[in-house]
Design an enzyme around this catalytic site. Sequence first.
Site, mmCIF file in Angstrom:
data_model
loop_
_atom_site.group_PDB
_atom_site.id
_atom_site.type_symbol
_atom_site.label_atom_id
_atom_site.label_comp_id
_atom_site.label_asym_id
_atom_site.label_seq_id
_atom_site.Cartn_x
_atom_site.Cartn_y
_atom_site.Cartn_z
ATOM 1 N N HIS A 196 5.746 4.426 4.870
ATOM 2 C CA HIS A 196 5.252 5.760 4.518
ATOM 3 C C HIS A 196 3.981 5.600 3.693
ATOM 4 C CE1 HIS A 196 7.332 4.423 0.898
ATOM 5 N NE2 HIS A 196 6.621 5.308 0.197
ATOM 6 N N ASP A 198 2.197 7.407 0.225
ATOM 7 C CA ASP A 198 2.629 8.272 -0.866
ATOM 8 C C ASP A 198 1.830 9.572 -0.832
ATOM 9 O OD1 ASP A 198 4.496 6.429 -1.667
ATOM 10 O OD2 ASP A 198 3.196 5.500 -3.182
ATOM 11 N N HIS A 253 2.839 1.726 3.421
ATOM 12 C CA HIS A 253 3.543 0.572 2.868
ATOM 13 C C HIS A 253 5.053 0.740 3.064
ATOM 14 C CE1 HIS A 253 3.230 3.643 -0.279
ATOM 15 N NE2 HIS A 253 4.335 3.153 -0.795
ATOM 16 N N ARG A 265 15.898 -6.791 -6.658
ATOM 17 C CA ARG A 265 14.508 -6.391 -6.899
ATOM 18 C C ARG A 265 14.551 -5.014 -7.536
ATOM 19 N NH1 ARG A 265 10.334 -3.486 -3.844
ATOM 20 N NH2 ARG A 265 8.356 -4.154 -4.758
HETATM 21 C C1 GA4 Z 1 7.699 9.022 -0.681
HETATM 22 C C2 GA4 Z 1 7.126 8.726 -2.078
HETATM 23 C C3 GA4 Z 1 8.116 9.098 -3.207
HETATM 24 O O1 GA4 Z 1 9.122 8.092 -3.322
HETATM 25 C C4 GA4 Z 1 8.758 10.473 -2.968
HETATM 26 C C5 GA4 Z 1 9.522 10.414 -1.649
HETATM 27 C C6 GA4 Z 1 10.300 11.658 -1.232
HETATM 28 C C7 GA4 Z 1 11.765 11.635 -1.691
HETATM 29 O O2 GA4 Z 1 12.342 10.570 -1.834
HETATM 30 O O3 GA4 Z 1 12.320 12.739 -1.839
HETATM 31 C C8 GA4 Z 1 10.146 11.752 0.305
HETATM 32 C C9 GA4 Z 1 8.931 10.823 0.660
HETATM 33 C C10 GA4 Z 1 8.361 10.397 -0.670
HETATM 34 C C11 GA4 Z 1 7.920 11.554 1.556
HETATM 35 C C12 GA4 Z 1 8.597 12.346 2.731
HETATM 36 C C13 GA4 Z 1 9.917 13.005 2.305
HETATM 37 C C14 GA4 Z 1 9.922 13.182 0.792
HETATM 38 C C15 GA4 Z 1 11.346 11.367 1.162
HETATM 39 C C16 GA4 Z 1 11.021 12.000 2.469
HETATM 40 C C17 GA4 Z 1 11.598 11.651 3.597
HETATM 41 C C18 GA4 Z 1 9.593 10.907 -4.168
HETATM 42 C C19 GA4 Z 1 7.702 11.446 -2.595
HETATM 43 O O4 GA4 Z 1 7.087 12.183 -3.325
HETATM 44 O O5 GA4 Z 1 7.491 11.422 -1.217
#
Ligand code: GA4
Length: 323
Positions: A196, A198, A253, A265
């Site tokens: 994904h 960020d 990443h 980890r």
């Molecule tokens: C990815 C980055 C962060 O960890 C996060 C994730 C979020 C979550 O865990 O609720 C998301 C992911 C993240 C992007 C798409 C959606 C929302 C899980 C998911 C499948 C907290 C964020 O802000 O976006």
Amino acid sequence: MVVASTNPLKRSKKTKAVGVPTIDLSLIHKDRSTLIDLIVEACEDFGIFKVINHGVSSDVISSLERQGLDFFAKPTPEKHRAVGPTVPKPFGYGFRNIGSNGDVGDLEYLLLHANISSTHPPLFSDAVNDYVEAVSDLSCSLLDLMAEGLWVQDKSIFSRLIRDSQSDSLLRLNHYPALKNWDSFINGERIGFGEHSDPQILTILRSNDIAGLQICTPDGLWLPVQPDPNAFYVMVGDALQVLTNGRFGSVKHRAMANSSISKARMSMIYFGAPPLNATISPIKEMVSPLNPSLYKPFTWGEYKRAMHASRLSDCRLNQFKRR
Ligand code: GA4
């Protein structure tokens, strides 16, 4: 993809070293302009860099690390209880499920709000607040240097968004348990947190000495990132890609979870985000008749809605691209 190669603002590619660039922040006292050039280049070419001599106290880091490890060592019902039942999804303690659309990974985590006005579970509060304060200051300094390197008039144009008292910044502790035997170490790929980019402006990641983080290169190869507990990895998020009209690219990443049979980890990740009502669109210096805006304006709240309706690996920015 690390960079939007179609963007005419993007500098022509020079011969580059393989691997994530290292930025020595102590250069700020000796050669500020070289430091700024290196940061801008890293954001353009990789969307990620490692920061050493960052100035964040090792006590602040190790105290959150210790409390995080103690937390994950507790029995499961206690972990749920510690965060409290009132914490709305997606916050709090999670195990395997990522988001709410069916993504899973080999990890457990704690996801917390990270702005000054948010409250944290009592057992964590001081360590979280000190850590968030330190890494958000670091994010703001880096964002100010980026603005300077992009010749933007208002040097705090990016950092102001995450300094806002209503900023939607987050802190995530990811815990990837150690493997039980050599078989699982040698065989197969265990994905801890799938691929994904960020969504936020800037990500500051610190992990212990166990490997796992990988970035996707422009040719689609997965490049392992060396763990370094004394450094931070800084990643460009989707919102910064939009603010810079694609000149900086958010980096795809993932985290693997098969690096250690003896030790877990743990990564501690700060996501610097704007307030929900902030409009995200390319800043004026990044737009010209020759470089028209690549994105339709949206609020951070709208982007979050798109995020939570998507799967982890989706390219969420596509819906906001101008055709
Ligand atoms: C990815 C980055 C962060 O960890 C996060 C994730 C979020 C979550 O865990 O609720 C998301 C992911 C993240 C992007 C798409 C959606 C929302 C899980 C998911 C499948 C907290 C964020 O802000 O976006």
